[in-house]
Scaffold this motif. Structure first.
Motif, PDB file in Angstrom:
ATOM      1  N   GLU A 109       0.824  -1.211   0.000  1.00 15.36           N
ATOM      2  CA  GLU A 109       0.000   0.000   0.000  1.00 15.36           C
ATOM      3  C   GLU A 109       0.863   1.268   0.000  1.00 15.36           C
ATOM      4  O   GLU A 109       0.692   2.175   0.817  1.00 15.36           O
ATOM      5  N   ILE A 110       1.796   1.321  -0.945  1.00 19.37           N
ATOM      6  CA  ILE A 110       2.696   2.472  -1.056  1.00 19.37           C
ATOM      7  C   ILE A 110       2.247   3.395  -2.193  1.00 19.37           C
ATOM      8  O   ILE A 110       1.666   2.945  -3.172  1.00 19.37           O
ATOM      9  N   LEU A 111       2.505   4.670  -2.014  1.00 23.81           N
ATOM     10  CA  LEU A 111       2.230   5.652  -3.053  1.00 23.81           C
ATOM     11  C   LEU A 111       3.553   6.087  -3.668  1.00 23.81           C
ATOM     12  O   LEU A 111       4.598   6.037  -3.030  1.00 23.81           O
ATOM     13  N   GLY A 112       3.494   6.529  -4.905  1.00 23.07           N
ATOM     14  CA  GLY A 112       4.732   6.974  -5.547  1.00 23.07           C
ATOM     15  C   GLY A 112       4.508   7.193  -7.034  1.00 23.07           C
ATOM     16  O   GLY A 112       3.378   7.213  -7.521  1.00 23.07           O
ATOM     17  N   ALA A 113       5.600   7.369  -7.756  1.00 22.72           N
ATOM     18  CA  ALA A 113       5.523   7.641  -9.197  1.00 22.72           C
ATOM     19  C   ALA A 113       6.680   6.957  -9.897  1.00 22.72           C
ATOM     20  O   ALA A 113       7.756   6.772  -9.325  1.00 22.72           O
ATOM     21  N   ARG A 114       6.449   6.596 -11.151  1.00 22.66           N
ATOM     22  CA  ARG A 114       7.495   5.970 -11.946  1.00 22.66           C
ATOM     23  C   ARG A 114       7.247   6.262 -13.422  1.00 22.66           C
ATOM     24  O   ARG A 114       6.108   6.390 -13.855  1.00 22.66           O
ATOM     25  N   GLU A 115       8.329   6.374 -14.163  1.00 29.25           N
ATOM     26  CA  GLU A 115       8.213   6.645 -15.597  1.00 29.25           C
ATOM     27  C   GLU A 115       8.052   5.333 -16.358  1.00 29.25           C
ATOM     28  O   GLU A 115       8.763   4.361 -16.118  1.00 29.25           O
ATOM     29  N   TYR A 116       7.107   5.327 -17.305  1.00 29.24           N
ATOM     30  CA  TYR A 116       6.853   4.150 -18.132  1.00 29.24           C
ATOM     31  C   TYR A 116       6.707   4.560 -19.590  1.00 29.24           C
ATOM     32  O   TYR A 116       6.359   5.708 -19.899  1.00 29.24           O
ATOM     33  N   LEU A 117       6.940   3.610 -20.464  1.00 27.55           N
ATOM     34  CA  LEU A 117       6.645   3.789 -21.882  1.00 27.55           C
ATOM     35  C   LEU A 117       5.331   3.055 -22.133  1.00 27.55           C
ATOM     36  O   LEU A 117       5.258   1.827 -22.010  1.00 27.55           O
ATOM     37  N   LEU A 118       4.280   3.806 -22.475  1.00 25.82           N
ATOM     38  CA  LEU A 118       2.946   3.253 -22.631  1.00 25.82           C
ATOM     39  C   LEU A 118       2.546   3.228 -24.105  1.00 25.82           C
ATOM     40  O   LEU A 118       3.193   3.838 -24.955  1.00 25.82           O
ATOM     41  N   LEU A 119       1.461   2.518 -24.383  1.00 32.61           N
ATOM     42  CA  LEU A 119       0.936   2.409 -25.741  1.00 32.61           C
ATOM     43  C   LEU A 119      -0.533   2.816 -25.753  1.00 32.61           C
ATOM     44  O   LEU A 119      -1.280   2.505 -24.824  1.00 32.61           O
ATOM     45  N   THR A 120      -0.958   3.499 -26.808  1.00 30.05           N
ATOM     46  CA  THR A 120      -2.382   3.776 -26.973  1.00 30.05           C
ATOM     47  C   THR A 120      -3.040   2.561 -27.625  1.00 30.05           C
ATOM     48  O   THR A 120      -2.375   1.591 -27.997  1.00 30.05           O
ATOM     49  N   LYS A 121      -4.353   2.615 -27.763  1.00 33.08           N
ATOM     50  CA  LYS A 121      -5.087   1.513 -28.385  1.00 33.08           C
ATOM     51  C   LYS A 121      -4.579   1.236 -29.797  1.00 33.08           C
ATOM     52  O   LYS A 121      -4.543   0.084 -30.244  1.00 33.08           O
ATOM     53  N   ASN A 122      -4.153   2.307 -30.497  1.00 31.56           N
ATOM     54  CA  ASN A 122      -3.684   2.162 -31.880  1.00 31.56           C
ATOM     55  C   ASN A 122      -2.171   2.024 -31.997  1.00 31.56           C
ATOM     56  O   ASN A 122      -1.617   2.125 -33.086  1.00 31.56           O
ATOM     57  N   GLY A 123      -1.503   1.804 -30.848  1.00 29.65           N
ATOM     58  CA  GLY A 123      -0.068   1.507 -30.889  1.00 29.65           C
ATOM     59  C   GLY A 123       0.857   2.702 -30.830  1.00 29.65           C
ATOM     60  O   GLY A 123       2.070   2.543 -30.993  1.00 29.65           O
ATOM     61  N   LYS A 124       0.337   3.902 -30.602  1.00 34.70           N
ATOM     62  CA  LYS A 124       1.187   5.088 -30.487  1.00 34.70           C
ATOM     63  C   LYS A 124       1.920   5.070 -29.148  1.00 34.70           C
ATOM     64  O   LYS A 124       1.354   4.749 -28.117  1.00 34.70           O
ATOM     65  N   MET A 125       3.209   5.395 -29.177  1.00 37.94           N
ATOM     66  CA  MET A 125       4.028   5.408 -27.969  1.00 37.94           C
ATOM     67  C   MET A 125       3.750   6.675 -27.149  1.00 37.94           C
ATOM     68  O   MET A 125       3.676   7.775 -27.698  1.00 37.94           O
ATOM     69  N   VAL A 126       3.631   6.499 -25.843  1.00 34.79           N
ATOM     70  CA  VAL A 126       3.430   7.624 -24.928  1.00 34.79           C
ATOM     71  C   VAL A 126       4.405   7.480 -23.762  1.00 34.79           C
ATOM     72  O   VAL A 126       4.344   6.501 -23.022  1.00 34.79           O
ATOM     73  N   SER A 127       5.322   8.425 -23.637  1.00 33.79           N
ATOM     74  CA  SER A 127       6.207   8.456 -22.473  1.00 33.79           C
ATOM     75  C   SER A 127       5.452   9.160 -21.347  1.00 33.79           C
ATOM     76  O   SER A 127       4.960  10.271 -21.534  1.00 33.79           O
ATOM     77  N   ALA A 128       5.346   8.501 -20.199  1.00 34.08           N
ATOM     78  CA  ALA A 128       4.516   9.065 -19.139  1.00 34.08           C
ATOM     79  C   ALA A 128       5.072   8.732 -17.765  1.00 34.08           C
ATOM     80  O   ALA A 128       5.777   7.736 -17.582  1.00 34.08           O
ATOM     81  N   ILE A 129       4.745   9.605 -16.815  1.00 33.22           N
ATOM     82  CA  ILE A 129       4.993   9.332 -15.400  1.00 33.22           C
ATOM     83  C   ILE A 129       3.648   8.961 -14.788  1.00 33.22           C
ATOM     84  O   ILE A 129       2.696   9.733 -14.864  1.00 33.22           O
ATOM     85  N   VAL A 130       3.578   7.757 -14.219  1.00 31.07           N
ATOM     86  CA  VAL A 130       2.331   7.280 -13.611  1.00 31.07           C
ATOM     87  C   VAL A 130       2.437   7.439 -12.097  1.00 31.07           C
ATOM     88  O   VAL A 130       3.321   6.857 -11.463  1.00 31.07           O
ATOM     89  N   HIS A 131       1.542   8.243 -11.539  1.00 25.25           N
ATOM     90  CA  HIS A 131       1.509   8.485 -10.097  1.00 25.25           C
ATOM     91  C   HIS A 131       0.428   7.602  -9.467  1.00 25.25           C
ATOM     92  O   HIS A 131      -0.718   7.592  -9.940  1.00 25.25           O
ATOM     93  N   THR A 132       0.795   6.871  -8.440  1.00 21.52           N
ATOM     94  CA  THR A 132      -0.208   6.184  -7.633  1.00 21.52           C
ATOM     95  C   THR A 132      -0.709   7.189  -6.604  1.00 21.52           C
ATOM     96  O   THR A 132      -0.016   7.507  -5.635  1.00 21.52           O
ATOM     97  N   ALA A 133      -1.926   7.707  -6.842  1.00 25.89           N
ATOM     98  CA  ALA A 133      -2.424   8.807  -6.026  1.00 25.89           C
ATOM     99  C   ALA A 133      -3.149   8.338  -4.768  1.00 25.89           C
ATOM    100  O   ALA A 133      -3.144   9.026  -3.745  1.00 25.89           O
ATOM    101  N   ARG A 134      -3.776   7.164  -4.849  1.00 22.41           N
ATOM    102  CA  ARG A 134      -4.564   6.714  -3.708  1.00 22.41           C
ATOM    103  C   ARG A 134      -4.748   5.206  -3.751  1.00 22.41           C
ATOM    104  O   ARG A 134      -4.929   4.631  -4.825  1.00 22.41           O
TER     105      ARG A 134
END
Length: 271
Positions: A109-134
């Motif tokens: 049950e830890i909160l934090g953030a990490r950078e990931y390389l994500l994909l959209t439904k159509n395969g487009k690359m998205v560089s993002a930081i995902v924060h676990t807010a709650r």
């Protein structure tokens, strides 16, 4: 008011009767309505936020996504209702790491953030930081609420800056090598010039000790050097001597023959 009825059948011989209990649930219904209205206001507010917001269950299944999340990942509300797992939108090379971190979040049950390389439904690359807010729970952990910060543009600019920085470093290395070569040639020229000056100084010292008048003139007849004997012979100071012309020391009738002689010497030197 709102009431909840509970009926109990009672048999006495062949006679059937019911005992009915009436519970006033008006307060509970009001509380449920207020909660539903509050939840709807929250959803409406979250849906207007400029960052993608999502909620998952303990397995990573998407249970809610705001409008920005849907547009960022090229999804529709129908896609969410059909059932989506957030790990399906993580780049293959990072999916294992994402699942490990998600399991740790559920476990600790830890909160934090990490950078990931994500994909959209159509395969487009998205560089993002995902924060676990709650961490969402009702007695036990139910899932998480997270925020996605799209940093694709920033990563693109960083890549361009790295390219500029690399090219600048290459230019600096090239220019440094060129400057080093120029400095080497300049040092060589200075050394050669110093050697020539030393030689001329030696020659001048030797010539100054000669008893005969010796001088050097340019093609115009101007003196550029004179030894001490020449200066003494003509009675000028060194500065005066170097500011006159050879013709000033000759009779007019001798000047023509002197020029012819100089011309003859020049022709022989060229040959």
């Amino acid at each position: 008011f709102f009431a909840q009825l509970h009926a109990v059948a009672l048999y006495k011989g062949s006679n059937l009767t019911y005992r009915v209990f009436v519970a006033d649930i008006t307060d509970r219904k009001r509380a449920e309505k207020a909660l539903a209205e509050s939840e709807q206001k929250y959803r409406d507010l979250v849906n207007l936020l400029p960052e993608p917001i999502f909620e998952t269950d303990i397995h990573g299944a998407l249970t809610y996504a705001n409008g920005k999340f849907l547009t960022t990942f090229e999804l529709s509300a129908a896609d969410v209702s059909k059932g989506i797992n957030i790990f399906d939108y993580v780049a293959p090379e990072e999916k294992g790491l994402a699942k490990e971190r998600f399991a740790k979040i559920m476990r600790e049950e830890i909160l934090g953030a990490r950078e990931y390389l994500l994909l959209t439904k159509n395969g487009k690359m998205v560089s993002a930081i995902v924060h676990t807010a709650r961490i969402m729970r009702e007695g036990e952990v139910l899932g998480i609420r997270g925020v996605v910060v799209d940093i694709s543009e920033r990563k693109k600019l960083e890549k361009e800056l790295d390219g500029y920085r690399q090219r600048l470093e290459e230019i600096v290395v090239k220019r440094t090598a060129e400057f080093s070569e120029v400095n080497r040639k300049l040092a060589q020229k200075i050394a050669e010039h110093e050697a020539i000056e030393a030689k001329l100084l030696l020659e001048s010292t030797i010539l100054d000790k000669a008893g005969e008048a010796i001088f050097v003139i340019n093609p115009k007849g101007d003196f550029v050097y004179s030894n001490q004997a020449a200066i003494n012979a003509y009675g000028y100071s060194r500065d005066e001597f170097l500011n006159i012309n050879l013709r000033n020391l000759m009779l007019p009738q001798d000047a023509a023959s002197m020029e012819a002689h100089l011309k003859e010497v020049s022709i022989k030197e060229q040959l």
